[in-house]
Design a protein around this motif. Structure first.
Motif, PDB file in Angstrom:
ATOM      1  N   ILE A 182       0.829  -1.197   0.000  1.00 27.59           N
ATOM      2  CA  ILE A 182       0.000   0.000   0.000  1.00 27.59           C
ATOM      3  C   ILE A 182       0.867   1.251   0.000  1.00 27.59           C
ATOM      4  N   GLU A 183       0.311   2.327  -0.544  1.00 28.10           N
ATOM      5  CA  GLU A 183       0.952   3.641  -0.551  1.00 28.10           C
ATOM      6  C   GLU A 183      -0.097   4.674  -0.159  1.00 28.10           C
ATOM      7  N   THR A 184       0.310   5.691   0.602  1.00 28.51           N
ATOM      8  CA  THR A 184      -0.622   6.696   1.106  1.00 28.51           C
ATOM      9  C   THR A 184      -0.202   8.077   0.635  1.00 28.51           C
ATOM     10  N   GLU A 185      -1.186   8.834   0.107  1.00 33.10           N
ATOM     11  CA  GLU A 185      -0.973  10.222  -0.267  1.00 33.10           C
ATOM     12  C   GLU A 185      -1.681  11.096   0.761  1.00 33.10           C
ATOM     13  N   ALA A 186      -0.944  11.967   1.447  1.00 26.84           N
ATOM     14  CA  ALA A 186      -1.504  12.791   2.513  1.00 26.84           C
ATOM     15  C   ALA A 186      -0.555  13.940   2.794  1.00 26.84           C
ATOM     16  N   SER A 187      -1.038  14.906   3.576  1.00 20.83           N
ATOM     17  CA  SER A 187      -0.201  16.029   4.003  1.00 20.83           C
ATOM     18  C   SER A 187      -0.735  16.523   5.334  1.00 20.83           C
ATOM     19  N   ALA A 188       0.033  17.377   6.010  1.00 17.89           N
ATOM     20  CA  ALA A 188      -0.417  17.951   7.279  1.00 17.89           C
ATOM     21  C   ALA A 188      -1.658  18.809   7.073  1.00 17.89           C
ATOM     22  N   GLU A 189      -1.744  19.480   5.927  1.00 15.84           N
ATOM     23  CA  GLU A 189      -2.904  20.327   5.648  1.00 15.84           C
ATOM     24  C   GLU A 189      -4.137  19.496   5.296  1.00 15.84           C
ATOM     25  N   GLU A 190      -3.943  18.394   4.591  1.00 12.56           N
ATOM     26  CA  GLU A 190      -5.046  17.503   4.210  1.00 12.56           C
ATOM     27  C   GLU A 190      -4.654  16.067   4.548  1.00 12.56           C
ATOM     28  N   PRO A 191      -4.795  15.664   5.815  1.00  9.58           N
ATOM     29  CA  PRO A 191      -4.410  14.297   6.197  1.00  9.58           C
ATOM     30  C   PRO A 191      -5.307  13.257   5.540  1.00  9.58           C
ATOM     31  N   MET A 192      -4.741  12.070   5.360  1.00  5.49           N
ATOM     32  CA  MET A 192      -5.558  10.950   4.915  1.00  5.49           C
ATOM     33  C   MET A 192      -6.419  10.495   6.089  1.00  5.49           C
ATOM     34  N   LEU A 193      -7.725  10.423   5.873  1.00  6.75           N
ATOM     35  CA  LEU A 193      -8.679  10.024   6.905  1.00  6.75           C
ATOM     36  C   LEU A 193      -9.554   8.915   6.348  1.00  6.75           C
ATOM     37  N   GLY A 194      -9.709   7.844   7.108  1.00  7.22           N
ATOM     38  CA  GLY A 194     -10.528   6.749   6.601  1.00  7.22           C
ATOM     39  C   GLY A 194     -10.989   5.805   7.682  1.00  7.22           C
ATOM     40  N   LEU A 195     -11.819   4.855   7.250  1.00  6.80           N
ATOM     41  CA  LEU A 195     -12.393   3.830   8.119  1.00  6.80           C
ATOM     42  C   LEU A 195     -12.116   2.465   7.524  1.00  6.80           C
ATOM     43  N   ALA A 196     -11.762   1.514   8.367  1.00  6.07           N
ATOM     44  CA  ALA A 196     -11.687   0.111   7.969  1.00  6.07           C
ATOM     45  C   ALA A 196     -12.778  -0.640   8.727  1.00  6.07           C
ATOM     46  N   LEU A 197     -13.675  -1.281   8.000  1.00  4.34           N
ATOM     47  CA  LEU A 197     -14.815  -1.984   8.583  1.00  4.34           C
ATOM     48  C   LEU A 197     -14.628  -3.478   8.356  1.00  4.34           C
ATOM     49  N   ARG A 198     -14.456  -4.230   9.420  1.00  6.42           N
ATOM     50  CA  ARG A 198     -14.208  -5.662   9.299  1.00  6.42           C
ATOM     51  C   ARG A 198     -15.424  -6.375   8.726  1.00  6.42           C
ATOM     52  N   VAL A 199     -15.192  -7.279   7.782  1.00  3.38           N
ATOM     53  CA  VAL A 199     -16.264  -8.074   7.182  1.00  3.38           C
ATOM     54  C   VAL A 199     -16.497  -9.307   8.043  1.00  3.38           C
ATOM     55  N   ASP A 200     -17.703  -9.423   8.564  1.00  2.00           N
ATOM     56  CA  ASP A 200     -18.087 -10.568   9.389  1.00  2.00           C
ATOM     57  C   ASP A 200     -18.723 -11.625   8.484  1.00  2.00           C
ATOM     58  N   PRO A 201     -18.086 -12.800   8.290  1.00  2.00           N
ATOM     59  CA  PRO A 201     -18.635 -13.811   7.372  1.00  2.00           C
ATOM     60  C   PRO A 201     -20.049 -14.246   7.735  1.00  2.00           C
ATOM     61  N   LEU A 202     -20.365 -14.347   9.047  1.00  2.00           N
ATOM     62  CA  LEU A 202     -21.706 -14.746   9.457  1.00  2.00           C
ATOM     63  C   LEU A 202     -22.727 -13.710   9.022  1.00  2.00           C
ATOM     64  N   GLN A 203     -22.393 -12.444   9.197  1.00  2.00           N
ATOM     65  CA  GLN A 203     -23.312 -11.381   8.784  1.00  2.00           C
ATOM     66  C   GLN A 203     -23.484 -11.364   7.267  1.00  2.00           C
ATOM     67  N   VAL A 204     -22.392 -11.606   6.537  1.00  2.00           N
ATOM     68  CA  VAL A 204     -22.490 -11.697   5.080  1.00  2.00           C
ATOM     69  C   VAL A 204     -23.440 -12.819   4.679  1.00  2.00           C
ATOM     70  N   ALA A 205     -23.300 -13.985   5.319  1.00  2.00           N
ATOM     71  CA  ALA A 205     -24.164 -15.124   4.998  1.00  2.00           C
ATOM     72  C   ALA A 205     -25.633 -14.797   5.263  1.00  2.00           C
ATOM     73  N   GLN A 206     -25.911 -14.128   6.371  1.00  2.00           N
ATOM     74  CA  GLN A 206     -27.286 -13.752   6.698  1.00  2.00           C
ATOM     75  C   GLN A 206     -27.861 -12.789   5.666  1.00  2.00           C
ATOM     76  N   LEU A 207     -27.054 -11.827   5.252  1.00  2.00           N
ATOM     77  CA  LEU A 207     -27.524 -10.858   4.254  1.00  2.00           C
ATOM     78  C   LEU A 207     -27.740 -11.524   2.897  1.00  2.00           C
ATOM     79  N   LEU A 208     -26.843 -12.422   2.535  1.00  2.00           N
ATOM     80  CA  LEU A 208     -26.966 -13.077   1.238  1.00  2.00           C
ATOM     81  C   LEU A 208     -28.218 -13.945   1.158  1.00  2.00           C
ATOM     82  N   MET A 209     -28.600 -14.528   2.279  1.00  2.00           N
ATOM     83  CA  MET A 209     -29.825 -15.336   2.293  1.00  2.00           C
ATOM     84  C   MET A 209     -31.039 -14.493   1.945  1.00  2.00           C
TER      85      MET A 209
END
Length: 298
Positions: A77-104
């Motif tokens: 991975i590579e990140t583009e960011a600066s002090a004036e415009e920092p890189m901001l983000g969210l990582a959301l873990r994928v729960d296989p059980l929840q995926v299975a329930q939604l797919l049903m």
């Protein structure tokens, strides 16, 4: 969303949110290409830009595109960011059980090739759900009462997206990809144990040649190369999180030869184990709020 992220993630690094499965990401400076290991997750960048390189393909995730990993994959991975415009983000873990329930409940989706890693444009509904998640994360009552349902909605939107059927095919338990997933889960839970390819193929209910072909198609690595990468990433985290020596970390993840561990570690990360641990301890001393327990690896 940027204002909320600046409040929720005031310090640089990876920080666990007050909702299980959510990690804040912030970088106030550009970061060069670095080997990384992500769990199965949806990564949404609010500001800045990240790019990932896997199997010769470039995946860009920024304010207009989100990244999805159906499986735990080592990549760069590579990140583009600066002090004036920092890189901001969210990582959301994928729960296989929840995926299975939604797919049903989703029924049939248009078919496409299984995708273990992809980036896609963020549409208005996914963007709205992300804003509501950030608002909930800023309020203790909302995050407790509404956070899990918003997280579920975001996963639903991803599954409905242009590559949602690819994610579903990847996780289907009786497909070739689903069988390989069983092996990957076993590797991640018992990476310190001895593994050989015939035993892995047996777990996947495949012949050794067939297993090797499908495994490499999913991960871009041979089974033993993948196992080696997982062990090295885990050893790296043990040294950073637990202040463990290189020899102890090597033994903990299943290496019998310290010299082999040092050689392969430097080949992957570009530094000796000692230099790599020193490098990240220096970064952590500059950013004391970094939570190295976060589920997304460095």
């Amino acid at each position: 969303m940027v204002e909320l992220m600046l409040r929720l993630a005031p310090e640089e690094g990876y920080t666990a949110a007050q909702l299980d499965g959510v990690t804040f990401m912030r970088s106030n400076r550009p970061l060069p290409v670095t080997p990384a290991l992500y769990e199965p997750s949806v990564v949404i960048v609010i500001q800045g830009r990240k790019s990932g390189l896997h199997a010769g393909n470039l995946y860009v995730y920024d304010a207009q595109h989100y990244l999805v990993l159906a499986l735990p994959l080592p990549f760069s991975i590579e990140t583009e960011a600066s002090a004036e415009e920092p890189m901001l983000g969210l990582a959301l873990r994928v729960d296989p059980l929840q995926v299975a329930q939604l797919l049903m409940g989703l029924g049939d989706l248009p078919t496409c090739e299984p995708a273990t890693l992809y980036s896609s444009p963020i549409d208005a509904r996914l963007s709205d759900a992300t804003l509501r998640l950030l608002e909930a994360l800023a309020d203790p009552d909302e995050v407790r009462l509404l956070g899990p349902s918003i997280l579920r909605e975001i996963l639903f939107r991803v599954l409905q997206g242009e590559q949602g059927s690819g994610l579903r095919a990847t996780l289907a338990p009786n497909s070739h990809f689903g069988r390989i997933t069983r092996v990957l889960q076993r590797i991640h839970s018992d990476y310190q144990e001895p593994f050989d390819v015939p035993a892995m193929a047996e777990l996947a209910s495949m012949s050794v040649p067939t297993f090797h072909v499908h495994f490499k198609a999913m991960t871009s690595r041979s089974p033993l190369q993948y196992l080696k990468a997982i062990r090295l990433h885990q050893a790296r985290l043990l040294m950073i999180r637990n202040d463990m020596s290189a020899i102890s970390a090597a033994q903990r993840v299943g290496y019998e030869s310290p010299s082999q561990f040092n050689r392969e570690f430097k080949r992957l990360f570009g530094r000796t184990p000692g230099d790599e641990a020193h490098h990240f301890k220096r970064l952590l001393s500059l950013a004391p709020a970094v939570d190295t327990r976060a589920r997304v690896a460095f």
